[in-house]
Design a protein around this motif. Structure first.
Motif, short mmCIF file in Angstrom:
data_model
loop_
_atom_site.label_atom_id
_atom_site.label_comp_id
_atom_site.label_asym_id
_atom_site.label_seq_id
_atom_site.Cartn_x
_atom_site.Cartn_y
_atom_site.Cartn_z
N ALA A 151 -4.12 -22.92 58.20
CA ALA A 151 -4.32 -23.84 57.23
C ALA A 151 -3.49 -23.50 55.78
O ALA A 151 -3.00 -24.05 55.12
N THR A 152 -3.50 -22.43 55.66
CA THR A 152 -3.36 -21.30 54.67
C THR A 152 -1.83 -20.18 54.40
O THR A 152 -2.23 -19.48 53.45
N ASP A 153 -1.49 -20.56 55.24
CA ASP A 153 -0.31 -19.57 55.73
C ASP A 153 1.45 -19.84 55.09
O ASP A 153 1.86 -18.66 54.43
N ASN A 154 1.65 -20.96 54.07
CA ASN A 154 2.55 -21.06 53.84
C ASN A 154 1.77 -20.12 52.21
O ASN A 154 3.21 -20.30 51.12
N ALA A 155 1.08 -20.14 51.51
CA ALA A 155 0.60 -19.75 50.82
C ALA A 155 0.57 -18.48 50.72
O ALA A 155 0.28 -17.74 49.67
N GLY A 156 0.91 -17.94 51.76
CA GLY A 156 0.56 -16.10 51.94
C GLY A 156 -1.10 -15.44 51.95
O GLY A 156 -1.53 -15.23 51.39
N PHE A 157 -1.00 -16.29 52.64
CA PHE A 157 -3.07 -15.63 53.47
C PHE A 157 -2.64 -14.05 53.40
O PHE A 157 -2.22 -13.47 53.73
N GLY A 158 -4.06 -13.38 52.16
CA GLY A 158 -4.26 -11.99 52.77
C GLY A 158 -5.48 -11.48 53.29
O GLY A 158 -5.56 -10.78 53.56
N GLY A 159 -6.26 -12.38 53.30
CA GLY A 159 -7.13 -12.56 53.31
C GLY A 159 -8.99 -13.18 53.85
O GLY A 159 -8.83 -14.16 52.37
N ILE A 160 -9.84 -12.88 54.23
CA ILE A 160 -11.15 -13.61 54.30
C ILE A 160 -12.19 -13.56 53.95
O ILE A 160 -12.13 -12.30 55.12
N GLU A 161 -13.51 -13.63 52.71
CA GLU A 161 -14.58 -13.30 52.80
C GLU A 161 -15.74 -14.44 53.12
O GLU A 161 -15.36 -15.32 52.35
N MET A 162 -16.54 -14.33 54.53
CA MET A 162 -17.40 -15.02 54.12
C MET A 162 -19.31 -14.53 54.59
O MET A 162 -19.62 -13.97 54.85
N LYS A 163 -19.95 -15.09 53.33
CA LYS A 163 -21.50 -14.64 52.88
C LYS A 163 -22.23 -16.03 53.52
O LYS A 163 -21.80 -17.18 53.08
N ARG A 164 -23.31 -15.48 53.53
CA ARG A 164 -23.80 -16.85 53.82
C ARG A 164 -25.27 -16.83 53.03
O ARG A 164 -26.03 -15.51 52.60
N THR A 165 -25.78 -17.87 52.12
CA THR A 165 -26.41 -17.48 50.93
C THR A 165 -27.72 -18.82 51.63
O THR A 165 -27.38 -19.42 52.41
N PRO A 166 -28.60 -18.67 50.78
CA PRO A 166 -29.60 -20.00 50.85
C PRO A 166 -28.98 -21.54 50.25
O PRO A 166 -29.24 -22.34 50.75
N VAL B 86 -17.89 -15.44 67.23
CA VAL B 86 -16.88 -16.08 67.28
C VAL B 86 -16.36 -17.69 67.41
O VAL B 86 -15.84 -17.95 66.78
N ASN B 87 -17.45 -18.17 66.27
CA ASN B 87 -17.36 -19.32 65.43
C ASN B 87 -16.90 -18.25 64.20
O ASN B 87 -15.77 -19.11 63.68
N LYS B 88 -16.96 -17.68 63.41
CA LYS B 88 -16.24 -17.10 62.49
C LYS B 88 -15.31 -16.26 62.21
O LYS B 88 -14.76 -16.22 61.77
N LEU B 89 -14.61 -16.07 64.14
CA LEU B 89 -13.58 -15.54 64.13
C LEU B 89 -13.12 -16.90 64.53
O LEU B 89 -11.37 -17.15 64.03
N LEU B 90 -13.57 -17.63 65.09
CA LEU B 90 -12.04 -19.13 64.92
C LEU B 90 -12.01 -19.98 63.47
O LEU B 90 -11.17 -20.38 63.31
N VAL B 91 -12.83 -19.86 62.26
CA VAL B 91 -13.34 -20.98 61.01
C VAL B 91 -11.99 -19.59 60.47
O VAL B 91 -11.25 -20.55 59.75
N ALA B 92 -11.94 -18.03 61.04
CA ALA B 92 -10.85 -17.55 60.46
C ALA B 92 -9.57 -17.81 60.38
O ALA B 92 -8.72 -17.73 60.22
N GLU B 93 -9.66 -17.76 62.08
CA GLU B 93 -8.10 -18.55 62.37
C GLU B 93 -7.66 -19.64 61.71
O GLU B 93 -6.25 -20.08 61.64
N PHE B 94 -7.82 -20.08 61.57
CA PHE B 94 -8.03 -21.71 60.93
C PHE B 94 -7.33 -22.10 59.90
O PHE B 94 -6.86 -22.30 59.45
N LEU C 258 -13.77 -28.24 58.42
CA LEU C 258 -15.09 -26.76 58.62
C LEU C 258 -16.23 -27.53 58.90
O LEU C 258 -16.80 -26.73 59.45
N GLU C 259 -16.84 -28.42 58.14
CA GLU C 259 -18.11 -28.96 58.75
C GLU C 259 -17.71 -30.18 60.01
O GLU C 259 -19.08 -29.74 60.56
N ARG C 260 -16.58 -30.67 59.56
CA ARG C 260 -17.14 -31.27 61.22
C ARG C 260 -16.68 -30.49 62.13
O ARG C 260 -17.51 -30.45 63.47
N ARG C 261 -15.56 -29.74 62.43
CA ARG C 261 -14.94 -29.26 63.12
C ARG C 261 -15.97 -28.12 63.96
O ARG C 261 -16.02 -27.36 65.54
N PHE C 262 -16.67 -27.31 62.53
CA PHE C 262 -16.69 -25.97 62.99
C PHE C 262 -18.64 -26.15 62.69
O PHE C 262 -18.98 -24.73 62.70
#
Length: 320
Positions: A129-144, A117-125, A174-178
């Motif tokens: 935020a980048t809708d005017n730049a032609g948003f095409g997708g997002i990839e999230m990966k957790r690292t150490p 759910v948090n990942k979905l909310l981050v992607a929607e946010f 992203l740090e403050r809200r999510f």
């Protein structure tokens, strides 16, 4: 704690079940009042318990109240002076509040659901935020070292901003809200926007908002995608596109997979909304990845060629 905060703000009343003679009714419930002072005292006790748990290296997000009780405390005796040398008793009763909290292990299923759910909310946010730049997708990966977020946009300059101000603003949000741990955002330009379903759906939605007919917008985008070299595409425009009754129109080309492993791994989906006077129109674009190999496609390789040499024996017989 959220309920107690609402009580202190007089947004949520505490229901009363006894001694209701002089208690009025509240909105959405029966008799109730707003014990602001008592709620603040309980909040202070809970915050102290949370601070003690954090001091003992416990996870404050997984704390559960195991025991809570209120008992009669000591009495502070005071006297109110009166005229003619008299005094009246003015005693103050105290209350002892006892709270016992315990850290529990969260179920793995609940943890996975919360992360999804948090990942979905981050992607929607980020999409908004980048809708005017032609948003095409997002990839999230957790690292150490943190969370790597890769954004695919049509115009990277609008996302980065001047001296990286826009990216820094998104990172702080992203740090403050999510509560994303150390987000590191990387912006990449889409190599071919006509092969990205999210960009294509957004272009169709903008065309509809400009007044284009849905058939013209769908056929124009379909022709552009075909010329870009797509193996399969489906454009679905749904809503009040030709009257008061809502319906859907599809524009298709090539191979489209709906189920199974090809439908999950081989298809990409993009969705956008066009806001018109007659209502909202949804635009869904599904494309088959060009680098995805379908299971029914079989390629037979050629056998390697071998050189055959003619050998002549001593008795004149020829062999290979």
């Amino acid at each position: 704690m959220d309920a107690l905060e609402k009580v202190t703000q007089k947004k949520l009343a505490v229901p009363y079940f006894r001694y209701l003679d002089s208690v009025s009714h509240r909105k959405g419930m029966s008799s109730g009042r707003y014990p602001v002072k008592a709620a603040r005292a309980f909040l202070e006790v809970l915050r102290n318990a949370e601070a003690n748990a954090e001091f003992k290296s416990l996870d404050t997000e997984n704390l559960v109240i195991r025991h809570i009780a209120a008992t009669k405390g000591r009495m502070i005796k005071k006297y109110l002076p009166k005229a003619y040398g008299r005094a009246g008793a003015w005693f103050k009763d105290l209350v002892n509040v006892e709270v016992v909290v315990e850290e529990v292990e969260v179920m793995k299923e609940r943890k996975f659901v919360k992360e999804a759910v948090n990942k979905l909310l981050v992607a929607e946010f980020i999409r908004k935020a980048t809708d005017n730049a032609g948003f095409g997708g997002i990839e999230m990966k957790r690292t150490p070292f943190g969370t790597n977020i890769t954004l695919y946009v049509n115009k990277p300059g609008l996302v980065i901003g001047r001296h990286g101000a826009k990216v820094q603003e998104i990172t702080d949000e992203l740090e403050r809200r999510f509560k994303v741990e150390s987000p590191q955002i990387e912006v990449k330009e889409i190599p071919n926007p006509d092969l990205n379903p999210q960009v294509v759906s957004k272009k169709i939605a903008l065309s509809l908002e400009k007044g284009w007919n849905y058939r013209k917008a769908g056929n124009t985008s379909l022709r552009r995608v075909i010329e870009a070299g797509s193996k399969g595409v489906m454009i679905r425009i749904g809503g009040k596109i030709s009257g008061e009754r809502a319906r859907a129109q599809k524009f298709m080309y090539g191979s489209i997979k709906y189920s199974g492993e090809p439908g999950r791994s081989g298809m990409e989906t993009g969705f956008s909304i066009a806001k018109l006077k007659q209502g909202v129109i949804g635009v869904t674009v599904r494309m088959l990845k060009n680098d995805y190999k379908l299971p029914d496609v079989i390629s037979v390789g050629e056998l390697p060629k071998q050189e055959v040499k003619e050998v002549v024996s001593q008795d004149g017989a020829k062999g290979e």
